[in-house]
Every structure is written in structure tokens, then in C-alpha cells.
Design an enzyme around this catalytic site. Structure first.
Site, mmCIF file in Angstrom:
data_model
loop_
_atom_site.group_PDB
_atom_site.id
_atom_site.type_symbol
_atom_site.label_atom_id
_atom_site.label_comp_id
_atom_site.label_asym_id
_atom_site.label_seq_id
_atom_site.Cartn_x
_atom_site.Cartn_y
_atom_site.Cartn_z
ATOM 1 N N ARG A 321 0.845 -1.188 0.000
ATOM 2 C CA ARG A 321 0.000 0.000 0.000
ATOM 3 C C ARG A 321 0.875 1.231 0.000
ATOM 4 O O ARG A 321 1.886 1.278 0.702
ATOM 5 C CB ARG A 321 -0.907 0.029 1.241
ATOM 6 C CG ARG A 321 -1.869 -1.130 1.276
ATOM 7 C CD ARG A 321 -2.749 -1.081 2.502
ATOM 8 N NE ARG A 321 -3.557 -2.303 2.567
ATOM 9 C CZ ARG A 321 -4.338 -2.626 3.595
ATOM 10 N NH1 ARG A 321 -4.427 -1.815 4.635
ATOM 11 N NH2 ARG A 321 -5.039 -3.740 3.575
ATOM 12 N N GLN A 339 -0.394 -9.628 6.088
ATOM 13 C CA GLN A 339 -1.525 -9.710 7.009
ATOM 14 C C GLN A 339 -1.820 -11.168 7.340
ATOM 15 O O GLN A 339 -1.686 -12.032 6.477
ATOM 16 C CB GLN A 339 -2.779 -9.132 6.340
ATOM 17 C CG GLN A 339 -2.676 -7.682 5.954
ATOM 18 C CD GLN A 339 -3.964 -7.220 5.297
ATOM 19 O OE1 GLN A 339 -4.324 -7.664 4.217
ATOM 20 N NE2 GLN A 339 -4.676 -6.318 5.969
ATOM 21 N N ASP A 341 -4.521 -12.695 7.270
ATOM 22 C CA ASP A 341 -5.826 -12.354 6.730
ATOM 23 C C ASP A 341 -6.719 -13.582 6.644
ATOM 24 O O ASP A 341 -6.227 -14.710 6.521
ATOM 25 C CB ASP A 341 -5.616 -11.785 5.322
ATOM 26 C CG ASP A 341 -6.725 -10.836 4.913
ATOM 27 O OD1 ASP A 341 -7.655 -10.626 5.715
ATOM 28 O OD2 ASP A 341 -6.647 -10.306 3.796
ATOM 29 N N HIS A 343 -10.955 -14.617 5.170
ATOM 30 C CA HIS A 343 -12.294 -14.219 4.742
ATOM 31 C C HIS A 343 -13.250 -15.351 5.051
ATOM 32 O O HIS A 343 -12.952 -16.512 4.780
ATOM 33 C CB HIS A 343 -12.293 -13.869 3.254
ATOM 34 C CG HIS A 343 -11.473 -12.659 2.965
ATOM 35 N ND1 HIS A 343 -10.143 -12.729 2.627
ATOM 36 C CD2 HIS A 343 -11.781 -11.339 3.036
ATOM 37 C CE1 HIS A 343 -9.674 -11.510 2.482
ATOM 38 N NE2 HIS A 343 -10.637 -10.640 2.725
ATOM 39 N N LYS A 424 -16.674 -1.979 10.762
ATOM 40 C CA LYS A 424 -15.711 -2.913 11.333
ATOM 41 C C LYS A 424 -15.492 -2.679 12.817
ATOM 42 O O LYS A 424 -15.809 -1.616 13.351
ATOM 43 C CB LYS A 424 -14.376 -2.792 10.596
ATOM 44 C CG LYS A 424 -13.811 -1.378 10.602
ATOM 45 C CD LYS A 424 -12.472 -1.316 9.880
ATOM 46 C CE LYS A 424 -11.863 0.070 9.985
ATOM 47 N NZ LYS A 424 -10.456 0.135 9.626
#
Length: 597
Positions: A321, A339, A341, A343, A424
RNA sequence: GCCGACGUAGCUCAAUCGGUAGAGCAGUCGCUUUGUAAGCGACAGGUCACGGGUUCGAGUCCCGUCGUCGGCUCCA
């Protein structure tokens, strides 16, 4: 000190009044009318005041300002409150453009004297002492005699935009601190010094954990063997827990075509954080700033049944990023990071349970690292930066709020802080200097399933839209490492320590025995080093202490004869000599329990 | 990105007014064989961040670039 108790307290008033005295001194070192004053509130541990000045302030200026402040404090001047009309205020501050701005806000209502929105009705008032008048609601101390000239200190000068908006002029902000007594001031300054020793950038060097390199680029972290080992152990622990918690792992690429990011909305809503396109055979590709579209594509790879849900897919996903150069900070804010991460794809009915489950799992993982104190936020929608109808946003926000309440986790609202695809929950940790850094995030998403037209076949045989949860628990390995280093002050608990034990032979003749002991420990999975240098034992202990190695195992003739080692802990405690077998029992207990010392 | 400060050996720092770049620690080698936070000595280590300029002469002054730090959002 609790925030509510601070507002208006004695220390708060001392700092508020000291800010006024500082503004007076700054005004006086510039020719008549040259210094424009903005705002100067008390803050945690001190105060600041913003100025628009004809030239940059120097360290010598700070000394001069402090000197003038002490002079004012050596005299007695009452702080006098006066209520007045907007017109009167405008007349008093007629050369002060920033005060004019603030008066307008007060007159219109809805803003306080710092230009901050407030709900209560505003009365325009000033406080004056000596020959200085400031637009101010107070409260203040009674007089300058209530301020201790030996308990104030100006700390640094920094830039700050007027009203925090980068389209506005850049002002000069002086930070200072003020206390009741000289002892309190010294205690605070000492605390700042101690905090510096815990700074992960300092310890990152001392313990050889990581570095960055200008030839590689800002915000790109090189993990050295020591840092990599801590990361490896942390990841290993987390991954195992993920498997136990019903997650599966996936791996996905680092780049994807522009069309993917168009569909996901990232190129519309997130492009300021994305790096420019790569050209591959004439097609534009982008480095991934997030992993979600890739996991979504795995979902879309087959027809999904309600019987498959929930699907919990985790990936230690490396993203890139663009962060503005000025915000980069050690490992805590970087441009490339990994991350932890995941989902979760689930039916609407499963959503509340899944949120609870994630939240509890998150707390479980953090506790595994001895982290118990954090600040929870519920981040709500910013209508300018997010698509979707507001009803669904409200529902989703309420679902998260309910989960926080079920978990009995106190939280604050982060107004407008949501991701573009949904609200969030964030958990933030505190660094050595009391700054907050977001680690965990649990994000509700009803947006991407629409954009990618995700479906599953429900019991009714029809296509339904699944819900999606994005979540990262440690946040990123980089930031987590930075916070972890500061959390432990570099003294990692035994299970995480890059070197768990160092063997210290007292003389060369003990070396063969020591090598054998080291081998035995290594065979049992202990990360051990032998300090075979010809230095004295004291020097070896000193070096091991500096590296914060949990166990120093001293071996001289006595231990060798008895078939033991003499453990010294990094706390300075010495244990009775102990055999390697007994030591291994002790160590495996520490590993199993994630002992925090 | 913006405001300000800073950048000298692996690390922490010094170098007066612009006049031959220095110390401690770490490293290597030698001596010492050591009992719970620094044994002794020698050696080696530098494109003074990088590029340009001013000057007889630049670590030092000027300009640019890169990087780092503090702050700018929070810190009520």
C-alpha cells in the site's frame, strides 16, 4: 488517569494556564502583532499552542520563551474570566485572524473555542492574566502563583495544519509539559527516557531483529534471522490455532489485472493507496493492497451449497500500500506487509455466530501473547467514501455492536472510520509512547459479494447471496512484531525468544562438556548458543543480559563434575544447579504455557 | 505529502572560525583460564548519506536528491 477525571482537574488547569503563559511569551518575542495565536489546549501529560509566525522557531527561541515564562510565573497575575459579546471579542482580537475564525464558530454555535464541534450552547468568554487575553472557556488556576516555574518544560516544535486540515496554512506548534512539582516533572521526563529504551526501532537494532535500507526503499522491512525466528514462532502458533478453529489455508498471487480491482471497487475507493500499474503483455496489473478479491475468486471457482458454509479461508497474505512518506514509522507503519488475513463466507443467518466466533478467537490469540489491554472501536460509515444503501450499513453496524456487547468488551465509536465495503471492529494496542496502533480488525462486508455476484444454493434450491467477513487478528506481522517488541521491552517470553539459552563455560576445559549439553538441548528443540569466547564469565553474562536471553547456563568444573548446569535467568535470579533433563522439563512447561516472564 | 530537525566506522558519539577525520563499544589477533553485568594489549575499520556548487582549501557554507526523527489524525 481516567480521561473523565482529567478534564478540568488541577493538572489540566495547570497545563491550560501554562499554555496561556507560553502564548504570551511567544507573542512578546516577536514585534507587535507579528505572532498570530491559534489554539492551545491541555493534552495528556502536557499542552501545546499553535502559532503562525514570521519565521521558524529555533531551540534558542524555546529557551528564551521558557525564560520569559518563568519570569511571568515569578510574579503574581490573576487569571480573570470575562463573558462578552461576539462584537466585543472581535474588537479585542482584531489582529488575530485565527481567533476571528473561532469567534465566528462560537457565534454561530456548535463549535467551541478550539473550533471543535460541541453540542452544548456556547458562551463567548476570555481569560486574561497580566497583559495577555485569550479566547477561552477555562477553567484555569487562580493565578500565576499556582504554577510552579520549576515544573514546566517546553519539549519540541512541530508543524500542524490549522484545524487539522492540510488545505489550511501550516502553523508552528510548541509542545510543553507542566506539573505540580519539580519531582513530578522529572518523573515524567524519566518515563519518556525509559519509553525510548522500549522503542521497537531501538530494540530492533540492539537485538538485530530487522532493518530497512534506502536502496530498497522506505517502508520495506528486512527481517533478520532473530526477528524472523520470533515471527516464525508467532505464525506457527497462530496457524495451528486457526486449524483448530475451523479455518483452511489458501495461497494467492501478489498481482492481479486491473479489471479485478475495477470489479472490487478498489480502483474507485482505494486507489490512493495503490501503486501504479505494471504492464504485462499490454494489460495493466496491480500489486494487491488487499487479499479479498483473490479469495473471492476461489469462492467463485465452484458452485457453493449452503451445506459448504461457513467457509473460513486464511492466508498470510503480503500486500503493498502506498503510505505517505511522512507517516512511515519503523515496523508499525510500512508500505509492504503481511496480514494474517482471512475471509469468512457465510449465510446471513450464520453471520452473528461467526462474528462472535471471530471476536472470541481474536481475544484468545492475543492472550496467547500476553496482550490483555487494548482499546476496541466500532468504526462506522463515512458516507462520502463508501457505496451501498444506508439501511444495510445500519444493520451491519448493529450486528457488530451486538457482538461487542455479547463479548462484554468496552468500546468507542470511530465515526466514519469504516472500510469502503462495510463497518468494522478494530482493536488497538498501545506502544511505548502511549500511541495507539490498530492490530485486529473484523470487517463486515455486504458490498463485495454483490460486486462479484457471489451466490450459494440454499435449501430452497435457489441462489442466495452470502455475507462476508474480512478479518486480521495480529493485523500485519510487521506491525504486530513492532508492538510485541514494545510490549515485552524486547524480553520475549521463552517460547518466542530467538535465542532461548546461552551456555557459558567458565574455562576452556569446560567447553567439550558444554558442547555436549548444547547438543542435547538442541535435539530437544531448544534454541541454544554456546559462548566460547575467551572472555570472562562476567562479560558473557553481561552480553547475554543485553540480548535479553532467558537462560544463561553457567558451567564450571563443579557443574561438570556433578553433570549439571547453573542457570541464571535474565531477571538476575540464580537457580540451583540442575541436570539437562530436569531443565528440559522446566523449559517445556514454559513453552506449553506461553509463560510471560 | 506538508512544517521543522537530523544524517561522520557495525553501534553510540566527538572534530573550535572553513585548514591532515577521532574516541568508546562491537570485530580480528595475541596474552590471560577466569564463578554471576565490562580482564590486558595490538591490529583493523571512513566515498564524513548521495549529487552538484562556492572556495587556494568543504565533514563544516549554499542548492538538489535519498533516508531518518518529531508533529500534522488520535492524544478530552
Amino acid at each position: 488517569m481516567a480521561k473523565d477525571n482529567y478534564l478540568g482537574s488541577e493538572l489540566w488547569r495547570i497545563r491550560h494556564s501554562t499554555a496561556h503563559v507560553m502564548a504570551q511569551a511567544v507573542r512578546d518575542i516577536f514585534p507587535e502583532g507579528a505572532a498570530k495565536i491559534a489554539i492551545g489546549p491541555p493534552i495528556a501529560d502536557g499542552f501545546y499552542y499553535d502559532f503562525d509566525l514570521p519565521r521558524p522557531l529555533t531551540p534558542a527561541d524555546l529557551e528564551e520563551i521558557e525564560k520569559r515564562m518563568r519570569k511571568v510565573l515569578s510574579e503574581e497575575h490573576e487569571f480573570i474570566r470575562r463573558e462578552l459579546s461576539a462584537d466585543e471579542a472581535r474588537e479585542i482580537f482584531k489582529d488575530q485572524t485565527y481567533k476571528q475564525d473561532l469567534i465566528a464558530g462560537l457565534e454561530a454555535g456548535g463549535f467551541d473555542e478550539y473550533g471543535e464541534p460541541i453540542e452544548e450552547d456556547t458562551v463567548i468568554s476570555t481569560y486574561s492574566h497580566d497583559d495577555f487575553v485569550d479566547l477561552c472557556r477555562g477553567p484555569h488556576v487562580g493565578s500565576t502563583k499556582d504554577l510552579n516555574p520549576k515544573a514546566i518544560k517546553l519539549l519540541n516544535v512541530a508543524g500542524a495544519y490549522w484545524r487539522g486540515d492540510e488545505r489550511n496554512p501550516m502553523l508552528q506548534r510548541i509542545y510543553g509539559t507542566a506539573w505540580r512539582t519539580e519531582q513530578e516533572l522529572n518523573k515524567y521526563l524519566h518515563k519518556l527516557e525509559e519509553a525510548k529504551k522500549r522503542d521497537h526501532r531501538r530494540l530492533g537494532k540492539d537485538l538485530d531483529l530487522y532493518s530497512t535500507n534506502p536502496d530498497i526503499g522506505s517502508g520495506l522491512v528486512l527481517w533478520h534471522p532473530n526477528g524472523a525466528y520470533v515471527r516464525y514462532k508467532a505464525e506457527q502458533y497462530c496457524m495451528d490455532e486457526h486449524l483448530k478453529n475451523g479455518y483452511e489455508f489458501v495461497y494467492t498471487p501478489h498481482i492481479g489485472k486491473a479489471q479485478l480491482w475495477e470489479t472490487s471497487g478498489h480502483l474507485t475507493w482505494y486507489d490512493e493507496y495503490m501503486y501504479s500499474a505494471l504492464d504485462i503483455d499490454g494489460d495493466p496489473y496491480f500489486l494487491k493492497p488487499m487479499n479479498c478479491p483473490f479469495h473471492i475468486m476461489i469462492y467463485k471457482n465452484s458452485l457453493r451449497s449452503y451445506r459448504d458454509l461457513p467457509l473460513r479461508w486464511a492466508e498470510w497474505g503480503t500486500v503493498y500500500r502506498y503510505e505517505r512518506s511522512g507517516v512511515l514509522h519503523g515496523m508499525l507503519r510500512v508500505r509492504g506487509f503481511t496480514q494474517d488475513d482471512a475471509h469468512i463466507f457465510c449465510s446471513p443467518e450464520q453471520m452473528p455466530d461467526e462474528i462472535d466466533r471471530v471476536l472470541n478467537f481474536c481475544l484468545h490469540i492475543l492472550r496467547g501473547f500476553g496482550m490483555k489491554e487494548f482499546h476496541a472501536y466500532l468504526a462506522t460509515r463515512d458516507p462520502d467514501k463508501s457505496p451501498g444503501d444506508s439501511e444495510r450499513w445500519d444493520d451491519a453496524t448493529e450486528a457488530l455492536r451486538a457482538a461487542l456487547e455479547r463479548a462484554q468488551l468496552p468500546f468507542d465509536i470511530d465515526e466514519g472510520g469504516a472500510a469502503f465495503y462495510g463497518p468494522k471492529i478494530d482493536l488497538k494496542m498501545i506502544d511505548a509512547l502511549d500511541r495507539e496502533w490498530q492490530l485486529s480488525t473484523i470487517q463486515f462486508d455486504f458490498n463485495l459479494p454483490d460486486r462479484f455476484d457471489l451466490t450459494y444454493i440454499a435449501e430452497d434450491g435457489k441462489q442466495h447471496r452470502p455475507y462476508m467477513i474480512h478479518r486480521a487478528l495480529l493485523g500485519s506481522m510487521e506491525r504486530f512484531m513492532g508492538v510485541l517488541v514494545e510490549h515485552y521491552g524486547g524480553a520475549f517470553p521463552f517460547w518466542l525468544a530467538p535465542t532461548q539459552a546461552v551456555l557459558i563455560p567458565i574455562t576452556d576445559r569446560n567447553l567439550p562438556y558444554v558442547e555436549k549439553a548444547a547438543e542435547q538441548l538442541r535435539e530437544n528443540g531448544i534454541r541454544v548458543k554456546v559462548d566460547s569466547r575467551t572472555d570472562r564469565m562476567g562479560a558473557k553474562i553481561r552480553d547475554a543480559e543485553k540480548l535479553k536471553i532467558p537462560y544463561m547456563l553457567v558451567v564450571g568444573d563443579r557443574e561438570e563434575e556433578a553433570g549439571t548446569v547453573a542457570p541464571r535467568l535474565r531477571t538476575g535470579d540464580q537457580l540451583d544447579p540442575i541436570s539437562i533433563e530436569e531443565l528440559l522439563v522446566r523449559m517445556s512447561e514454559e513453552i506449553k504455557n506461553h509463560d510471560q516472564v
